[in-house]
Design a protein around this motif. Structure first.
Motif, PDB file in Angstrom:
ATOM      1  N   GLY A 108       0.822  -1.214   0.000  1.00 37.83           N
ATOM      2  CA  GLY A 108       0.000   0.000   0.000  1.00 37.83           C
ATOM      3  C   GLY A 108       0.852   1.257   0.000  1.00 37.83           C
ATOM      4  N   LEU A 109       1.918   1.228   0.769  1.00 34.87           N
ATOM      5  CA  LEU A 109       2.821   2.384   0.822  1.00 34.87           C
ATOM      6  C   LEU A 109       3.578   2.573  -0.486  1.00 34.87           C
ATOM      7  CD1 LEU A 109       3.997   1.828   4.457  1.00 34.87           C
ATOM      8  CD2 LEU A 109       2.900   3.924   3.605  1.00 34.87           C
ATOM      9  N   ARG A 110       3.931   1.493  -1.158  1.00 36.20           N
ATOM     10  CA  ARG A 110       4.571   1.605  -2.480  1.00 36.20           C
ATOM     11  C   ARG A 110       3.612   2.276  -3.457  1.00 36.20           C
ATOM     12  NH1 ARG A 110       9.625   0.733  -1.353  1.00 36.20           N
ATOM     13  NH2 ARG A 110      10.099  -1.254  -0.356  1.00 36.20           N
ATOM     14  N   ASP A 111       2.329   1.869  -3.400  1.00 36.85           N
ATOM     15  CA  ASP A 111       1.315   2.515  -4.242  1.00 36.85           C
ATOM     16  C   ASP A 111       1.200   3.998  -3.890  1.00 36.85           C
ATOM     17  OD1 ASP A 111       0.703   0.193  -5.631  1.00 36.85           O
ATOM     18  OD2 ASP A 111      -1.129  -0.221  -4.485  1.00 36.85           O
ATOM     19  N   ALA A 112       1.135   4.305  -2.600  1.00 36.65           N
ATOM     20  CA  ALA A 112       1.015   5.694  -2.161  1.00 36.65           C
ATOM     21  C   ALA A 112       2.187   6.529  -2.659  1.00 36.65           C
ATOM     22  CB  ALA A 112       0.907   5.771  -0.640  1.00 36.65           C
ATOM     23  N   ALA A 113       3.398   5.976  -2.599  1.00 43.19           N
ATOM     24  CA  ALA A 113       4.582   6.702  -3.074  1.00 43.19           C
ATOM     25  C   ALA A 113       4.483   6.959  -4.570  1.00 43.19           C
ATOM     26  CB  ALA A 113       5.851   5.921  -2.740  1.00 43.19           C
ATOM     27  N   GLN A 114       4.018   5.956  -5.315  1.00 41.45           N
ATOM     28  CA  GLN A 114       3.869   6.131  -6.762  1.00 41.45           C
ATOM     29  C   GLN A 114       2.799   7.179  -7.073  1.00 41.45           C
ATOM     30  OE1 GLN A 114       2.894   2.533  -8.877  1.00 41.45           O
ATOM     31  NE2 GLN A 114       2.965   3.530 -10.866  1.00 41.45           N
ATOM     32  N   PHE A 115       1.668   7.099  -6.406  1.00 45.96           N
ATOM     33  CA  PHE A 115       0.599   8.080  -6.637  1.00 45.96           C
ATOM     34  C   PHE A 115       1.021   9.477  -6.199  1.00 45.96           C
ATOM     35  CE2 PHE A 115      -2.409   4.295  -6.148  1.00 45.96           C
ATOM     36  CZ  PHE A 115      -2.455   4.072  -7.516  1.00 45.96           C
ATOM     37  N   ALA A 116       1.806   9.563  -5.134  1.00 46.37           N
ATOM     38  CA  ALA A 116       2.303  10.861  -4.689  1.00 46.37           C
ATOM     39  C   ALA A 116       3.152  11.505  -5.777  1.00 46.37           C
ATOM     40  CB  ALA A 116       3.108  10.718  -3.394  1.00 46.37           C
ATOM     41  N   GLY A 117       3.933  10.704  -6.487  1.00 44.39           N
ATOM     42  CA  GLY A 117       4.725  11.221  -7.603  1.00 44.39           C
ATOM     43  C   GLY A 117       3.846  11.740  -8.725  1.00 44.39           C
ATOM     44  N   ILE A 118       2.749  11.054  -8.982  1.00 43.74           N
ATOM     45  CA  ILE A 118       1.803  11.498 -10.007  1.00 43.74           C
ATOM     46  C   ILE A 118       1.157  12.813  -9.592  1.00 43.74           C
ATOM     47  CG2 ILE A 118      -0.396  10.939 -11.135  1.00 43.74           C
ATOM     48  CD1 ILE A 118       0.539   7.941 -10.964  1.00 43.74           C
ATOM     49  N   VAL A 119       0.763  12.914  -8.325  1.00 41.93           N
ATOM     50  CA  VAL A 119       0.175  14.155  -7.809  1.00 41.93           C
ATOM     51  C   VAL A 119       1.199  15.284  -7.847  1.00 41.93           C
ATOM     52  CG1 VAL A 119      -0.804  15.273  -5.763  1.00 41.93           C
ATOM     53  CG2 VAL A 119      -1.554  12.976  -6.406  1.00 41.93           C
ATOM     54  N   GLU A 120       2.438  14.987  -7.481  1.00 44.23           N
ATOM     55  CA  GLU A 120       3.492  16.005  -7.530  1.00 44.23           C
ATOM     56  C   GLU A 120       3.647  16.536  -8.951  1.00 44.23           C
ATOM     57  OE1 GLU A 120       8.310  16.467  -7.213  1.00 44.23           O
ATOM     58  OE2 GLU A 120       7.410  14.661  -6.381  1.00 44.23           O
ATOM     59  N   ASP A 121       3.654  15.645  -9.938  1.00 43.25           N
ATOM     60  CA  ASP A 121       3.767  16.074 -11.336  1.00 43.25           C
ATOM     61  C   ASP A 121       2.593  16.970 -11.735  1.00 43.25           C
ATOM     62  OD1 ASP A 121       6.123  14.655 -11.597  1.00 43.25           O
ATOM     63  OD2 ASP A 121       5.199  12.957 -12.653  1.00 43.25           O
ATOM     64  N   ALA A 122       1.386  16.604 -11.319  1.00 45.64           N
ATOM     65  CA  ALA A 122       0.202  17.411 -11.641  1.00 45.64           C
ATOM     66  C   ALA A 122       0.294  18.781 -10.985  1.00 45.64           C
ATOM     67  CB  ALA A 122      -1.069  16.684 -11.202  1.00 45.64           C
ATOM     68  N   LEU A 123       0.748  18.830  -9.746  1.00 43.39           N
ATOM     69  CA  LEU A 123       0.915  20.115  -9.063  1.00 43.39           C
ATOM     70  C   LEU A 123       1.964  20.972  -9.751  1.00 43.39           C
ATOM     71  CD1 LEU A 123       0.729  18.942  -5.347  1.00 43.39           C
ATOM     72  CD2 LEU A 123      -0.853  20.529  -6.482  1.00 43.39           C
ATOM     73  N   MET A 124       3.042  20.338 -10.202  1.00 42.69           N
ATOM     74  CA  MET A 124       4.091  21.076 -10.910  1.00 42.69           C
ATOM     75  C   MET A 124       3.541  21.661 -12.209  1.00 42.69           C
ATOM     76  SD  MET A 124       7.181  22.202 -10.939  1.00 42.69           S
ATOM     77  CE  MET A 124       8.085  21.266  -9.747  1.00 42.69           C
ATOM     78  N   GLN A 125       2.719  20.896 -12.904  1.00 42.08           N
ATOM     79  CA  GLN A 125       2.093  21.411 -14.128  1.00 42.08           C
ATOM     80  C   GLN A 125       1.199  22.606 -13.815  1.00 42.08           C
ATOM     81  OE1 GLN A 125       0.079  18.213 -16.157  1.00 42.08           O
ATOM     82  NE2 GLN A 125       1.951  17.010 -16.358  1.00 42.08           N
ATOM     83  N   ALA A 126       0.417  22.491 -12.743  1.00 43.01           N
ATOM     84  CA  ALA A 126      -0.449  23.606 -12.344  1.00 43.01           C
ATOM     85  C   ALA A 126       0.393  24.814 -11.951  1.00 43.01           C
ATOM     86  CB  ALA A 126      -1.353  23.184 -11.184  1.00 43.01           C
ATOM     87  N   HIS A 127       1.459  24.591 -11.223  1.00 43.96           N
ATOM     88  CA  HIS A 127       2.341  25.674 -10.801  1.00 43.96           C
ATOM     89  C   HIS A 127       2.963  26.363 -12.009  1.00 43.96           C
ATOM     90  CE1 HIS A 127       6.159  27.165  -8.723  1.00 43.96           C
ATOM     91  NE2 HIS A 127       5.176  27.807  -8.129  1.00 43.96           N
ATOM     92  N   ASN A 128       3.433  25.571 -12.966  1.00 44.96           N
ATOM     93  CA  ASN A 128       4.019  26.142 -14.180  1.00 44.96           C
ATOM     94  C   ASN A 128       2.993  26.939 -14.980  1.00 44.96           C
ATOM     95  OD1 ASN A 128       6.543  25.085 -13.610  1.00 44.96           O
ATOM     96  ND2 ASN A 128       6.250  23.268 -14.860  1.00 44.96           N
ATOM     97  N   ALA A 129       1.789  26.406 -15.113  1.00 44.52           N
ATOM     98  CA  ALA A 129       0.737  27.117 -15.842  1.00 44.52           C
ATOM     99  C   ALA A 129       0.350  28.408 -15.128  1.00 44.52           C
ATOM    100  CB  ALA A 129      -0.486  26.216 -16.012  1.00 44.52           C
ATOM    101  N   ASN A 130       0.280  28.340 -13.809  1.00 48.47           N
ATOM    102  CA  ASN A 130      -0.088  29.494 -13.000  1.00 48.47           C
ATOM    103  C   ASN A 130       0.974  30.590 -13.086  1.00 48.47           C
ATOM    104  OD1 ASN A 130       0.053  30.989 -10.300  1.00 48.47           O
ATOM    105  ND2 ASN A 130      -1.931  29.969 -10.108  1.00 48.47           N
ATOM    106  N   SER A 131       2.222  30.200 -13.351  1.00 50.34           N
ATOM    107  CA  SER A 131       3.333  31.155 -13.323  1.00 50.34           C
ATOM    108  C   SER A 131       3.277  32.194 -14.443  1.00 50.34           C
ATOM    109  CB  SER A 131       4.672  30.415 -13.394  1.00 50.34           C
ATOM    110  OG  SER A 131       4.889  29.876 -14.688  1.00 50.34           O
TER     111      SER A 131
END
Length: 127
Positions: free
Chosen positions: A89-112
């Motif tokens: 479960g934690l391995r899945d959470a770590a993988q999904f956290a990376g996906i969320v981080e990428d999405a946040l980075m995209q939002a941050h870049n677009a917002n910039s």
């Protein structure tokens, strides 16, 4: 924090409290420019949370029955399946956290690229 809480649990509780407060505070954004700064902070936070999940998964992978735990039945009869399921479960959470981080980075870049005001500007729109 009570006498039984470790520093680790104390920090996790603080994070949960701050996250609840932030969830409440983001219902309205009074300073539009803050949205850019907030996305940067959330991206960094998500990166750290992913690291926490990965480290917890690694720790679970090294748990020795009879050392860190006493099995699931108190008999200490080998690797507890709950430990293995927690690791997965934690391995899945770590993988999904990376996906969320990428999405946040995209939002941050677009917002910039938006020219945000320091405060909400109230003006009449021309019809």
């Amino acid at each position: 924090m009570n006498d039984h809480d470790s520093e680790l649990i104390s920090r996790a509780n603080e994070l949960a409290d701050i996250a609840r407060s932030l969830a409440h505070a983001t219902r309205a954004i009074e300073r539009p420019y803050d949205s850019y700064l907030l996305l940067g902070c959330l991206t960094a936070t998500q990166r750290s949370l992913g690291q926490v999940y990965d480290q917890l998964a690694n720790w679970h992978s090294t748990v020795v029955d009879g050392v860190e735990c006493n099995g699931e039945d108190g008999c200490g009869a080998g690797c507890a399946p709950g430990v293995a399921r927690a690791e997965l479960g934690l391995r899945d959470a770590a993988q999904f956290a990376g996906i969320v981080e990428d999405a946040l980075m995209q939002a941050h870049n677009a917002n910039s690229v938006v020219r945000w005001f320091d405060s909400v500007e109230r003006f009449r729109r021309l019809s």
